[in-house]
Design a protein around this motif. Structure first.
Motif, PDB file in Angstrom:
ATOM      1  N   PRO A  24       0.814  -1.198   0.000  1.00 41.24           N
ATOM      2  CA  PRO A  24       0.000   0.000   0.000  1.00 41.24           C
ATOM      3  C   PRO A  24       0.853   1.255   0.000  1.00 41.24           C
ATOM      4  CG  PRO A  24       0.035  -0.974   2.187  1.00 41.24           C
ATOM      5  CD  PRO A  24       0.746  -1.937   1.277  1.00 41.24           C
ATOM      6  N   ALA A  25       0.192   2.384  -0.244  1.00 40.10           N
ATOM      7  CA  ALA A  25       0.924   3.638  -0.390  1.00 40.10           C
ATOM      8  C   ALA A  25       1.642   4.033   0.886  1.00 40.10           C
ATOM      9  CB  ALA A  25      -0.039   4.744  -0.811  1.00 40.10           C
ATOM     10  N   ASN A  26       1.130   3.637   2.026  1.00 39.62           N
ATOM     11  CA  ASN A  26       1.744   4.031   3.283  1.00 39.62           C
ATOM     12  C   ASN A  26       2.570   2.918   3.900  1.00 39.62           C
ATOM     13  OD1 ASN A  26      -0.342   2.363   3.856  1.00 39.62           O
ATOM     14  ND2 ASN A  26      -1.134   3.529   5.607  1.00 39.62           N
ATOM     15  N   ALA A  27       3.072   1.990   3.074  1.00 38.79           N
ATOM     16  CA  ALA A  27       3.867   0.891   3.599  1.00 38.79           C
ATOM     17  C   ALA A  27       5.089   1.429   4.304  1.00 38.79           C
ATOM     18  CB  ALA A  27       4.284  -0.046   2.460  1.00 38.79           C
ATOM     19  N   ALA A  28       5.407   0.790   5.432  1.00 38.99           N
ATOM     20  CA  ALA A  28       6.534   1.263   6.223  1.00 38.99           C
ATOM     21  C   ALA A  28       7.853   0.752   5.702  1.00 38.99           C
ATOM     22  CB  ALA A  28       6.353   0.836   7.685  1.00 38.99           C
ATOM     23  N   ALA A  29       7.832  -0.339   4.930  1.00 39.33           N
ATOM     24  CA  ALA A  29       9.076  -0.911   4.431  1.00 39.33           C
ATOM     25  C   ALA A  29       8.828  -1.548   3.086  1.00 39.33           C
ATOM     26  CB  ALA A  29       9.607  -1.958   5.418  1.00 39.33           C
ATOM     27  N   GLY A  30       9.909  -1.670   2.309  1.00 39.39           N
ATOM     28  CA  GLY A  30       9.800  -2.344   1.030  1.00 39.39           C
ATOM     29  C   GLY A  30       9.022  -1.564  -0.001  1.00 39.39           C
ATOM     30  N   GLU A  31       9.008  -0.225   0.070  1.00 43.56           N
ATOM     31  CA  GLU A  31       8.281   0.551  -0.907  1.00 43.56           C
ATOM     32  C   GLU A  31       9.090   0.672  -2.188  1.00 43.56           C
ATOM     33  OE1 GLU A  31       7.651   4.242   1.002  1.00 43.56           O
ATOM     34  OE2 GLU A  31       5.972   3.546   2.215  1.00 43.56           O
ATOM     35  N   PRO A  32       8.405   0.782  -3.379  1.00 42.71           N
ATOM     36  CA  PRO A  32       9.141   1.058  -4.593  1.00 42.71           C
ATOM     37  C   PRO A  32       9.833   2.409  -4.461  1.00 42.71           C
ATOM     38  CG  PRO A  32       6.923   0.318  -5.082  1.00 42.71           C
ATOM     39  CD  PRO A  32       6.971   0.585  -3.624  1.00 42.71           C
ATOM     40  N   VAL A  33      11.141   2.418  -4.656  1.00 42.33           N
ATOM     41  CA  VAL A  33      11.873   3.662  -4.503  1.00 42.33           C
ATOM     42  C   VAL A  33      12.750   3.915  -5.721  1.00 42.33           C
ATOM     43  CG1 VAL A  33      11.962   3.569  -1.990  1.00 42.33           C
ATOM     44  CG2 VAL A  33      13.738   2.450  -3.300  1.00 42.33           C
ATOM     45  N   ALA A  34      12.966   5.173  -6.016  1.00 41.15           N
ATOM     46  CA  ALA A  34      13.867   5.581  -7.079  1.00 41.15           C
ATOM     47  C   ALA A  34      14.556   6.864  -6.625  1.00 41.15           C
ATOM     48  CB  ALA A  34      13.112   5.784  -8.376  1.00 41.15           C
ATOM     49  N   LYS A  35      15.074   6.851  -5.390  1.00 36.27           N
ATOM     50  CA  LYS A  35      15.668   8.038  -4.806  1.00 36.27           C
ATOM     51  C   LYS A  35      16.938   8.433  -5.537  1.00 36.27           C
ATOM     52  CE  LYS A  35      13.873   6.935  -0.187  1.00 36.27           C
ATOM     53  NZ  LYS A  35      14.246   6.608   1.211  1.00 36.27           N
ATOM     54  N   GLU A  36      17.740   7.467  -5.909  1.00 33.33           N
ATOM     55  CA  GLU A  36      18.990   7.732  -6.579  1.00 33.33           C
ATOM     56  C   GLU A  36      19.031   6.982  -7.897  1.00 33.33           C
ATOM     57  OE1 GLU A  36      22.396   6.925  -4.196  1.00 33.33           O
ATOM     58  OE2 GLU A  36      21.526   7.763  -2.376  1.00 33.33           O
ATOM     59  N   SER A  37      19.874   7.476  -8.797  1.00 35.37           N
ATOM     60  CA  SER A  37      20.048   6.778 -10.065  1.00 35.37           C
ATOM     61  C   SER A  37      20.670   5.414  -9.804  1.00 35.37           C
ATOM     62  CB  SER A  37      20.954   7.586 -10.995  1.00 35.37           C
ATOM     63  OG  SER A  37      20.362   8.823 -11.319  1.00 35.37           O
ATOM     64  N   PRO A  38      20.182   4.363 -10.475  1.00 35.16           N
ATOM     65  CA  PRO A  38      20.723   3.021 -10.239  1.00 35.16           C
ATOM     66  C   PRO A  38      22.185   2.921 -10.663  1.00 35.16           C
ATOM     67  CG  PRO A  38      19.273   3.056 -12.153  1.00 35.16           C
ATOM     68  CD  PRO A  38      19.124   4.386 -11.495  1.00 35.16           C
ATOM     69  N   LYS A  39      22.895   2.021  -9.988  1.00 36.17           N
ATOM     70  CA  LYS A  39      24.311   1.787 -10.288  1.00 36.17           C
ATOM     71  C   LYS A  39      24.490   0.387 -10.859  1.00 36.17           C
ATOM     72  CE  LYS A  39      25.979   4.561  -6.338  1.00 36.17           C
ATOM     73  NZ  LYS A  39      26.787   4.487  -5.092  1.00 36.17           N
ATOM     74  N   ARG A  80      23.933   4.922 -13.767  1.00 40.67           N
ATOM     75  CA  ARG A  80      25.359   5.190 -13.545  1.00 40.67           C
ATOM     76  C   ARG A  80      26.120   3.892 -13.766  1.00 40.67           C
ATOM     77  NH1 ARG A  80      25.210   7.897  -7.728  1.00 40.67           N
ATOM     78  NH2 ARG A  80      23.363   6.569  -7.554  1.00 40.67           N
ATOM     79  N   LEU A  81      26.906   3.865 -14.822  1.00 37.18           N
ATOM     80  CA  LEU A  81      27.546   2.624 -15.271  1.00 37.18           C
ATOM     81  C   LEU A  81      29.050   2.663 -15.054  1.00 37.18           C
ATOM     82  CD1 LEU A  81      26.655  -0.013 -16.980  1.00 37.18           C
ATOM     83  CD2 LEU A  81      27.871   1.124 -18.832  1.00 37.18           C
ATOM     84  N   GLY A  82      29.589   1.520 -14.653  1.00 33.65           N
ATOM     85  CA  GLY A  82      31.032   1.373 -14.530  1.00 33.65           C
ATOM     86  C   GLY A  82      31.480   0.068 -15.151  1.00 33.65           C
ATOM     87  N   ILE A  83      32.769  -0.064 -15.414  1.00 29.57           N
ATOM     88  CA  ILE A  83      33.338  -1.283 -16.008  1.00 29.57           C
ATOM     89  C   ILE A  83      34.568  -1.687 -15.211  1.00 29.57           C
ATOM     90  CG2 ILE A  83      34.310  -2.353 -18.077  1.00 29.57           C
ATOM     91  CD1 ILE A  83      32.860  -0.223 -19.742  1.00 29.57           C
ATOM     92  N   ARG A  84      34.630  -2.947 -14.842  1.00 32.61           N
ATOM     93  CA  ARG A  84      35.782  -3.509 -14.133  1.00 32.61           C
ATOM     94  C   ARG A  84      36.269  -4.724 -14.902  1.00 32.61           C
ATOM     95  NH1 ARG A  84      38.667  -3.994  -9.345  1.00 32.61           N
ATOM     96  NH2 ARG A  84      37.726  -2.061  -8.556  1.00 32.61           N
ATOM     97  N   THR A  85      37.569  -4.940 -14.918  1.00 34.05           N
ATOM     98  CA  THR A  85      38.142  -6.088 -15.615  1.00 34.05           C
ATOM     99  C   THR A  85      38.821  -7.024 -14.626  1.00 34.05           C
ATOM    100  OG1 THR A  85      40.251  -4.944 -16.003  1.00 34.05           O
ATOM    101  CG2 THR A  85      38.539  -4.734 -17.711  1.00 34.05           C
ATOM    102  N   LEU A  86      39.011  -8.256 -15.058  1.00 34.51           N
ATOM    103  CA  LEU A  86      39.810  -9.209 -14.294  1.00 34.51           C
ATOM    104  C   LEU A  86      40.710  -9.952 -15.273  1.00 34.51           C
ATOM    105  CD1 LEU A  86      38.476 -12.435 -14.521  1.00 34.51           C
ATOM    106  CD2 LEU A  86      36.605 -11.140 -13.506  1.00 34.51           C
ATOM    107  N   GLY A  87      41.975 -10.114 -14.888  1.00 37.42           N
ATOM    108  CA  GLY A  87      42.927 -10.809 -15.746  1.00 37.42           C
ATOM    109  C   GLY A  87      43.362 -10.008 -16.959  1.00 37.42           C
ATOM    110  N   ALA A  88      43.381  -8.665 -16.858  1.00 38.02           N
ATOM    111  CA  ALA A  88      43.634  -7.840 -18.041  1.00 38.02           C
ATOM    112  C   ALA A  88      45.070  -7.349 -18.174  1.00 38.02           C
ATOM    113  CB  ALA A  88      42.704  -6.629 -18.033  1.00 38.02           C
TER     114      ALA A  88
END
Length: 428
Positions: A24-39, A80-88
């Protein structure tokens, strides 16, 4: 038979309710959130085995580069995108140096597509496959804030830096309660690689995909990046108690916890008259476990009297086991409406017990505990039969009466028709 139908109807009602109106709209936890740009951080294997030419007639490295370029072009602006390598970078035989060979190629942040593509173009298959250290590095790259976080691991082989088991690393990351999901993609994987990547993904609630073609790789990575950009329900970390008396007080929402093998954990939820408590729990087998296991969700009063329970058993054929329950609290009569004497309706505290019967071979680590996901919703009780909640868990004796009456009428009607047909047959 009637009982089975009632149980089935109750299960269907529970699933439908959870899917449609869980939060519900007043749920105390587990609400859909988009406060920050995803990483999102893409972790790419650049070990020597990526030279193999078995993906659409070109090398695995070339296929990965092509897929990365397509993914970078399609990445939503809000990610917000990043790239990491292994064995490079390290081509030698020194294990100690080879197992440290992981670095961030492009920092997590607002995407500059040209700069990121230029960085990817410089990569060449080189060294070892330190998956565990790379996952630790990626988790560090994504730390901070409460944004959606996702690691997408792309590799063609299993980790070569044991004893730092990447599956254990993934479990430790999950146990931190930071809600970081790891998705894994295996490039033309063998059985050992596939099993390891499945274990890594399952430990954090991610997915595993086997890739044989370039289009599959780019399509799947695009899908995962897009998924990170979609607002999601963010679970809230909690810790159940050994007894109801000291259990955390929870409201409607989605919660995560960890439970050791064979453990019982308690939580508390307040339910007002005229409301219905709907709860479900899922426990993941994120490591090898013995066959024959189960999970139970039990609701009791604070004095220990059982109200209702739900349970489910498995035999080793599934990696997730779930069950649920519903408890409707009846409306109070006018004479009972103010038992507290403060003008407020009496609230009942319901104790929820989550138990499991998992066990594991002696060689399997039991820490951290198994991942638990607990869903709680408290809604207004059903008013009429059109409400799906009116079916199941023995609610509404009138329904049984209607079924009995309908059966009686149908039997009488069928008997009358049969006698009429026999009479006509004798006449003719």
């Amino acid at each position: 038979m009637i009982t089975r139908k009632w149980v089935a109807a109750g299960a269907c009602g529970l699933l439908a309710t959870l899917a449609v109106g869980l939060f519900p709209a007043n749920a105390a936890a587990g609400e859909p959130v988009a406060k920050e740009s995803p990483k999102v951080e893409l972790v790419l294997d650049v070990s020597g085995s990526m030279r193999a030419t078995d993906i659409d007639g070109k090398s695995r490295m070339a296929a990965a580069k092509q897929a990365f370029n397509e993914v970078l072009d399609a990445t939503p602006d809000e990610v917000r995108l990043g790239i990491r390598t292994l064995g490079a970078t390290y081509p030698g035989d020194d294990r100690q140096l080879g197992c440290k060979d992981t670095k961030q190629l492009y920092p997590v942040g607002k995407l500059d597509r040209t700069e990121a593509k230029t960085a990817v173009a410089t990569l060449a298959p080189t060294g070892w496959t330190p998956i565990g250290p790379a996952l630790l590095g990626a988790a560090e790259d994504l730390k901070g804030g409460d944004a959606t976080r996702r690691i997408v691991l792309i590799t063609d082989g299993e980790d070569t830096c044991a004893p730092l088991d990447p599956c254990e690393v993934a479990r430790d990351i999950a146990a931190q309660g930071i809600h970081l999901v790891i998705d894994t993609l295996g490039l033309v994987p063998d059985a050992k690689t596939r099993n390891q990547l499945i274990c890594i993904a399952e430990a954090t609630g991610g997915t595993y995909t086997s890739v044989q073609h370039t289009a599959e790789l780019s399509g799947r990575v695009k899908q995962l990046v897009d998924r990170a950009a979609t607002p999601v329900v963010t679970p809230v970390a909690t810790e159940g108690a050994k007894q109801c008396a000291g259990a955390p007080q929870l409201g409607a929402g989605l919660y995560t916890d960890r439970e050791t093998f064979g453990e019982h954990r308690w939580y508390r939820v307040d339910v007002k008259p005229g409301q219905e408590l709907r709860a479900s729990v899922s426990i993941g087998a994120d490591r090898a476990v013995s066959n024959d296991y189960g999970v139970m969700l039990r609701a009791t009063t604070v004095h220990g009297r059982e109200i209702v329970r739900g349970s489910e058993a498995g035999d080793g054929r599934t990696d997730m086991i779930s069950t649920g329950l519903r408890y409707p609290k009846a409306e109070l009569d006018d004479s009972d409406a103010d038992k507290n004497g403060d003008g407020k309706p009496a609230v009942e505290t319901v104790c929820l017990q989550v138990s499991n019967s998992f066990s594991a071979p002696a060689s399997v680590k039991t820490t951290p505990g198994l991942p638990v996901e607990l869903t709680i919703d408290v809604v207004d009780g059903p008013d009429d039969a059109s409400d799906a909640a009116a079916f199941g868990l023995g609610r509404g004796w009138w329904l049984l009466g209607v079924l009995v009456l309908a059966g009686l009428v149908a039997g009488l009607l069928w008997g009358w028709i049969s006698r009429w047909r026999i009479s006509v047959w004798r006449t003719n």
